[in-house]
Structure formats: C-alpha cells, structure tokens
Design a protein around this motif. Structure first.
Motif, PDB file in Angstrom:
ATOM      1  N   ARG A 181     102.304 -57.071 -84.671  1.00 27.53           N
ATOM      2  CA  ARG A 181     101.551 -55.967 -85.267  1.00 27.53           C
ATOM      3  C   ARG A 181     100.071 -55.991 -84.897  1.00 27.53           C
ATOM      4  NH1 ARG A 181     104.283 -56.647 -91.215  1.00 27.53           N
ATOM      5  NH2 ARG A 181     106.437 -56.252 -90.540  1.00 27.53           N
ATOM      6  N   PRO A 182      99.391 -57.143 -84.899  1.00 27.46           N
ATOM      7  CA  PRO A 182      97.978 -57.126 -84.495  1.00 27.46           C
ATOM      8  C   PRO A 182      97.777 -56.599 -83.074  1.00 27.46           C
ATOM      9  CG  PRO A 182      98.489 -59.173 -85.625  1.00 27.46           C
ATOM     10  CD  PRO A 182      99.794 -58.474 -85.389  1.00 27.46           C
ATOM     11  N   LEU A 183      98.672 -56.948 -82.160  1.00 24.43           N
ATOM     12  CA  LEU A 183      98.561 -56.450 -80.792  1.00 24.43           C
ATOM     13  C   LEU A 183      98.669 -54.927 -80.750  1.00 24.43           C
ATOM     14  CD1 LEU A 183     100.875 -59.019 -78.933  1.00 24.43           C
ATOM     15  CD2 LEU A 183      98.373 -59.009 -79.021  1.00 24.43           C
ATOM     16  N   LEU A 184      99.599 -54.390 -81.511  1.00 24.01           N
ATOM     17  CA  LEU A 184      99.799 -52.945 -81.519  1.00 24.01           C
ATOM     18  C   LEU A 184      98.632 -52.223 -82.187  1.00 24.01           C
ATOM     19  CD1 LEU A 184     103.587 -52.983 -82.429  1.00 24.01           C
ATOM     20  CD2 LEU A 184     102.612 -52.224 -80.259  1.00 24.01           C
ATOM     21  N   ARG A 185      98.141 -52.782 -83.285  1.00 25.24           N
ATOM     22  CA  ARG A 185      96.988 -52.166 -83.944  1.00 25.24           C
ATOM     23  C   ARG A 185      95.771 -52.148 -83.024  1.00 25.24           C
ATOM     24  NH1 ARG A 185      98.376 -55.759 -88.417  1.00 25.24           N
ATOM     25  NH2 ARG A 185      99.742 -54.672 -89.894  1.00 25.24           N
ATOM     26  N   ASP A 186      95.537 -53.256 -82.329  1.00 25.61           N
ATOM     27  CA  ASP A 186      94.388 -53.319 -81.412  1.00 25.61           C
ATOM     28  C   ASP A 186      94.540 -52.304 -80.279  1.00 25.61           C
ATOM     29  OD1 ASP A 186      93.299 -55.318 -82.928  1.00 25.61           O
ATOM     30  OD2 ASP A 186      93.906 -56.953 -81.590  1.00 25.61           O
ATOM     31  N   ALA A 187      95.766 -52.184 -79.734  1.00 24.09           N
ATOM     32  CA  ALA A 187      95.996 -51.243 -78.641  1.00 24.09           C
ATOM     33  C   ALA A 187      95.795 -49.813 -79.104  1.00 24.09           C
ATOM     34  CB  ALA A 187      97.411 -51.425 -78.084  1.00 24.09           C
ATOM     35  N   GLN A 188      96.217 -49.508 -80.326  1.00 25.53           N
ATOM     36  CA  GLN A 188      96.018 -48.159 -80.845  1.00 25.53           C
ATOM     37  C   GLN A 188      94.536 -47.907 -81.149  1.00 25.53           C
ATOM     38  OE1 GLN A 188      98.809 -45.536 -83.179  1.00 25.53           O
ATOM     39  NE2 GLN A 188      97.810 -46.622 -84.851  1.00 25.53           N
ATOM     40  N   ARG A 189      93.869 -48.929 -81.665  1.00 26.68           N
ATOM     41  CA  ARG A 189      92.462 -48.774 -82.035  1.00 26.68           C
ATOM     42  C   ARG A 189      91.599 -48.421 -80.821  1.00 26.68           C
ATOM     43  NH1 ARG A 189      91.843 -53.485 -84.106  1.00 26.68           N
ATOM     44  NH2 ARG A 189      92.610 -52.826 -86.149  1.00 26.68           N
ATOM     45  N   VAL A 190      91.926 -48.980 -79.659  1.00 21.94           N
ATOM     46  CA  VAL A 190      91.115 -48.695 -78.468  1.00 21.94           C
ATOM     47  C   VAL A 190      91.661 -47.510 -77.671  1.00 21.94           C
ATOM     48  CG1 VAL A 190      90.319 -51.071 -78.299  1.00 21.94           C
ATOM     49  CG2 VAL A 190      92.379 -50.381 -77.040  1.00 21.94           C
ATOM     50  N   GLY A 191      92.694 -46.864 -78.216  1.00 24.82           N
ATOM     51  CA  GLY A 191      93.165 -45.620 -77.602  1.00 24.82           C
ATOM     52  C   GLY A 191      94.164 -45.764 -76.477  1.00 24.82           C
ATOM     53  N   LEU A 192      94.816 -46.934 -76.377  1.00 23.08           N
ATOM     54  CA  LEU A 192      95.777 -47.117 -75.284  1.00 23.08           C
ATOM     55  C   LEU A 192      97.091 -46.392 -75.541  1.00 23.08           C
ATOM     56  CD1 LEU A 192      95.449 -50.911 -74.345  1.00 23.08           C
ATOM     57  CD2 LEU A 192      94.342 -48.921 -73.302  1.00 23.08           C
ATOM     58  N   LEU A 193      97.471 -46.266 -76.804  1.00 21.45           N
ATOM     59  CA  LEU A 193      98.785 -45.713 -77.129  1.00 21.45           C
ATOM     60  C   LEU A 193      98.762 -45.159 -78.546  1.00 21.45           C
ATOM     61  CD1 LEU A 193      99.942 -48.093 -79.182  1.00 21.45           C
ATOM     62  CD2 LEU A 193     100.434 -49.236 -77.040  1.00 21.45           C
ATOM     63  N   ASP A 194      99.860 -44.513 -78.928  1.00 19.38           N
ATOM     64  CA  ASP A 194     100.039 -44.025 -80.293  1.00 19.38           C
ATOM     65  C   ASP A 194     101.240 -44.742 -80.901  1.00 19.38           C
ATOM     66  OD1 ASP A 194      97.964 -41.971 -80.487  1.00 19.38           O
ATOM     67  OD2 ASP A 194      99.120 -40.920 -78.958  1.00 19.38           O
ATOM     68  N   TRP A 195     100.983 -45.518 -81.956  1.00 12.64           N
ATOM     69  CA  TRP A 195     102.043 -46.239 -82.665  1.00 12.64           C
ATOM     70  C   TRP A 195     102.218 -45.590 -84.029  1.00 12.64           C
ATOM     71  CZ3 TRP A 195     101.285 -51.239 -85.834  1.00 12.64           C
ATOM     72  CH2 TRP A 195     102.510 -51.645 -86.370  1.00 12.64           C
ATOM     73  N   PHE A 196     103.387 -44.997 -84.256  1.00 13.72           N
ATOM     74  CA  PHE A 196     103.642 -44.225 -85.462  1.00 13.72           C
ATOM     75  C   PHE A 196     104.271 -45.056 -86.580  1.00 13.72           C
ATOM     76  CE2 PHE A 196     103.476 -41.226 -81.974  1.00 13.72           C
ATOM     77  CZ  PHE A 196     102.671 -40.220 -82.482  1.00 13.72           C
ATOM     78  N   GLY A 197     104.647 -46.315 -86.289  1.00 10.93           N
ATOM     79  CA  GLY A 197     105.338 -47.118 -87.286  1.00 10.93           C
ATOM     80  C   GLY A 197     106.744 -46.606 -87.530  1.00 10.93           C
ATOM     81  N   TYR A 198     107.332 -47.045 -88.652  1.00  6.23           N
ATOM     82  CA  TYR A 198     108.698 -46.614 -88.942  1.00  6.23           C
ATOM     83  C   TYR A 198     108.734 -45.125 -89.241  1.00  6.23           C
ATOM     84  CZ  TYR A 198     113.247 -45.949 -90.906  1.00  6.23           C
ATOM     85  OH  TYR A 198     114.509 -45.464 -91.124  1.00  6.23           O
ATOM     86  N   VAL A 199     109.667 -44.432 -88.603  1.00  6.36           N
ATOM     87  CA  VAL A 199     109.909 -43.011 -88.849  1.00  6.36           C
ATOM     88  C   VAL A 199     111.422 -42.845 -89.032  1.00  6.36           C
ATOM     89  CG1 VAL A 199     109.772 -40.676 -87.892  1.00  6.36           C
ATOM     90  CG2 VAL A 199     107.925 -42.315 -87.442  1.00  6.36           C
ATOM     91  N   PRO A 200     111.883 -42.159 -90.085  1.00  5.12           N
ATOM     92  CA  PRO A 200     113.326 -41.941 -90.242  1.00  5.12           C
ATOM     93  C   PRO A 200     113.945 -41.396 -88.962  1.00  5.12           C
ATOM     94  CG  PRO A 200     112.188 -41.212 -92.204  1.00  5.12           C
ATOM     95  CD  PRO A 200     111.118 -41.568 -91.201  1.00  5.12           C
ATOM     96  N   ASN A 201     115.161 -41.838 -88.685  1.00  3.08           N
ATOM     97  CA  ASN A 201     115.781 -41.594 -87.394  1.00  3.08           C
ATOM     98  C   ASN A 201     115.795 -40.132 -86.982  1.00  3.08           C
ATOM     99  OD1 ASN A 201     118.826 -41.359 -85.848  1.00  3.08           O
ATOM    100  ND2 ASN A 201     117.374 -42.873 -85.097  1.00  3.08           N
ATOM    101  N   ARG A 202     116.149 -39.242 -87.886  1.00  2.00           N
ATOM    102  CA  ARG A 202     116.228 -37.824 -87.535  1.00  2.00           C
ATOM    103  C   ARG A 202     114.877 -37.309 -87.040  1.00  2.00           C
ATOM    104  NH1 ARG A 202     120.574 -34.713 -89.710  1.00  2.00           N
ATOM    105  NH2 ARG A 202     122.055 -35.975 -90.890  1.00  2.00           N
ATOM    106  N   HIS A 203     113.823 -37.721 -87.722  1.00  2.00           N
ATOM    107  CA  HIS A 203     112.484 -37.273 -87.328  1.00  2.00           C
ATOM    108  C   HIS A 203     112.051 -37.939 -86.027  1.00  2.00           C
ATOM    109  CE1 HIS A 203     112.360 -35.294 -91.136  1.00  2.00           C
ATOM    110  NE2 HIS A 203     112.328 -36.413 -91.822  1.00  2.00           N
ATOM    111  N   ALA A 204     112.395 -39.215 -85.879  1.00  2.00           N
ATOM    112  CA  ALA A 204     112.047 -39.926 -84.650  1.00  2.00           C
ATOM    113  C   ALA A 204     112.679 -39.259 -83.432  1.00  2.00           C
ATOM    114  CB  ALA A 204     112.488 -41.381 -84.745  1.00  2.00           C
TER     115      ALA A 204
END
Length: 320
Positions: A181-204
C-alpha cells in the motif's frame, strides 16, 4: 432451502461469493445467512440476506461461534476457506468447501471424503459479460483485482512511469496487500497512476470498459487462473498477461503473453496503441469466447441445482 455461506478472509462483496453464488441462491428464492468480516471492510450487508459479522482471520473459537450461529436451521453450509473446516460445529448440515486457492491433492482427497468440494470443474469461474462493450481505446490500461507483490505491483508501478510520455495512464482497481500500500500511495501521490482501491465487481467491470488493454502480471507463485482475464474478455478488452494466464489467452487468441518484465509489458501496450484494428480484433475474440463459455448467468441455475442436491432436497423440490 436455507444456506449458510461463510468466510473470514474474503471481502464480503467478493464477486464469486456475493455477486455470483449468493445472488444466484437469493434469486432462486432460497434464504442465505452470510458469515463474513463486514465491519473490517466497512461493508453494509446486502438486502435480502441475514448477516453475521466476524473478525477478519478470526480465532478458531470465534469462527466456530459464528458458524454455530450461521448454521442454525440451515440445510447447507458453504465455506470459502480451508481453515473453517477445522472449526465446524458438531451439529451442522452438509458442508461444501469452495476451493479458491491452490491446495495439495492430499488435502482435497481428505476433504472430499467428508464434504463436497467445489472446484472450477464443478462450478466454473465466470464473469458478467457485457452485451455490447465499447471498442478498446488508446489512453489507458487497467488492472482489476487484488494488488500484491506476487501479482506484479512493482512492475505495474514501473510500467505506469514508462507509459506517461506515451499518453497512456494506468488504472488500478482493487484492494492491496498491506505491504504494498505505501508504494501505491506514493505512486498515486506523484501522479504516476490512479489507484481506486476496492470497487464492487459490477462497478469495476464498467470502469474497465474502453481501456486499451487489461493487465494480468502474476508471477510463477500464483498457481490459479487469474479470473481478471475473464473479466477483461467479458468487457471486450485485449489481454496482456504473464504465462500464468497464458492458457486461456492463447486458446482464444484474445491477447498477448509476455514475461514479467516492464520492458516487455510496455512494448506490448505500445504495439496495441499503434494498431487500433488489432486491438479491436483481440477484444472481439475475447468477448465472443466469454459470452459463449464464461457468462455467469448461464451457469447460475446449474450451481443452484447442485446446492439443492448437496442439501438433500428431493428432486421434485429442486429449482428449475
């Protein structure tokens, strides 16, 4: 029929458990009690079922107590983790173990002597296939599902950075193991990617539509077929997978198989970005195969009939 479904590990909105098996039982008119870690995941139980909250990775004693409550007056118990077979109440209905992870053959044999065992050959992995998904685009790639070291988080982050100059974003849709999780938060914070976390399957699945490709970058310690590949196929996306998903992709011709290497994945994404016709063809091949063989509603009635037979319902009482 009254069915108790139990897990102390999975997210209560797990696609296979909640949106396929439980939903099929409810739609067939059966009653369901669901033992799951609702509070841990901050989930409100769905309407129409009886919920029993349990701690995630609950102790054996607390898990047994939850199961004892859940199976009261139940005709069938379906558990989704092997650990729960060790804490079954003395008074219980027939038990079914849905095998979600790779297990030793001896373990399967021992369980099969005393309980019913669900494997993909019994209840197939499946998805909800879109009727007419949009064609693959060229501005983003997606990854659906749990994020962990063995599922290529480091490679995904490296890929995201390499894609930015080419105008392609990476969307990550899924919960993450604590250690990444820290790696993903850091990558999102600097704008490398968008991490949406858990999303119910139908919506995902809807969020994934229109992407350039769906990614499955599991390493060789992941021994089960990544079901996300079926999700991508069902939404008309080309698949880019490591060898752990190669069998389905090669059989259908719906994507590219690459080693777990950032350069290899990057080249596959860029090849598809430059070839819209190929993207459309691969997406269409996967969608056709998914609609033919992997659409859950086509399997739901058979699952319900099996559940009814495991519970010992007489033939005249079985669901149609």
């Amino acid at each position: 029929m009254r069915v108790c479904v139990a897990t102390t590990v999975h997210h209560p909105e797990d696609a296979r458990i909640m949106h396929r098996q439980i939903r099929a039982l409810l739609d067939a008119g059966h009653e369901v009690t669901y033992v799951a870690p609702f509070t841990y995941f901050n989930v409100t139980p769905a309407m129409g079922l009886t919920a029993i909250d349990v701690a995630r990775h609950a102790s054996y004693g607390r898990a047994r107590t939850a199961l004892r409550r859940g199976v009261k007056d139940a005709d069938l118990l379906i558990v989704h983790e092997h650990r729960l077979l060790r804490v079954l109440p003395y008074k219980r209905p027939p038990v079914v173990w849905d095998v979600r992870e790779q297990v030793a053959p001896k373990q399967l044999v021992r369980a099969g002597r005393r309980h019913q065992v669900i494997t993909p050959a019994v209840v197939p992995e499946a998805t909800l296939v879109s009727t007419s998904p949009p064609p693959p685009g060229d501005t983003r790639v997606v990854h659906i599902g749990r994020l962990s070291a063995e599922r290529g988080v480091s490679e995904l982050i490296g890929l995201a950075e390499r894609l930015i100059p080419h105008g392609v974003r990476l969307d990550l849709i899924g919960a993450a193991a604590r250690e990444v999780r820290p790696l993903l938060r850091d990558a999102q914070r600097v704008g490398l990617l968008d991490w949406f976390g858990y999303v119910p399957n139908r919506h995902a699945l809807r969020m994934a539509e229109g992407a350039l490709a769906g990614l499955s970058l599991a390493d060789d310690t992941v021994l089960t077929l990544p079901t996300k590949i079926m999700d991508y196929m069902g939404r008309g996306l080309p698949v880019i997978t490591t060898p752990q998903g190669s069998a389905l992709v090669e059989a259908t011709g719906c994507g590219l198989v690459v080693p777990l290497d950032v350069d290899a994945v990057l080249n596959a994404v860029l090849d598809l970005k430059e070839d819209p016709a190929r993207r459309a063809r691969l997406g269409a091949l996967g969608h056709t195969e998914a609609r033919l063989r992997h659409h859950w509603p086509d399997h739901a009635a058979a699952f319900v009939r099996r559940a009814e037979s495991w519970a010992g319902l007489p033939a005249h009482a079985l669901a149609v």
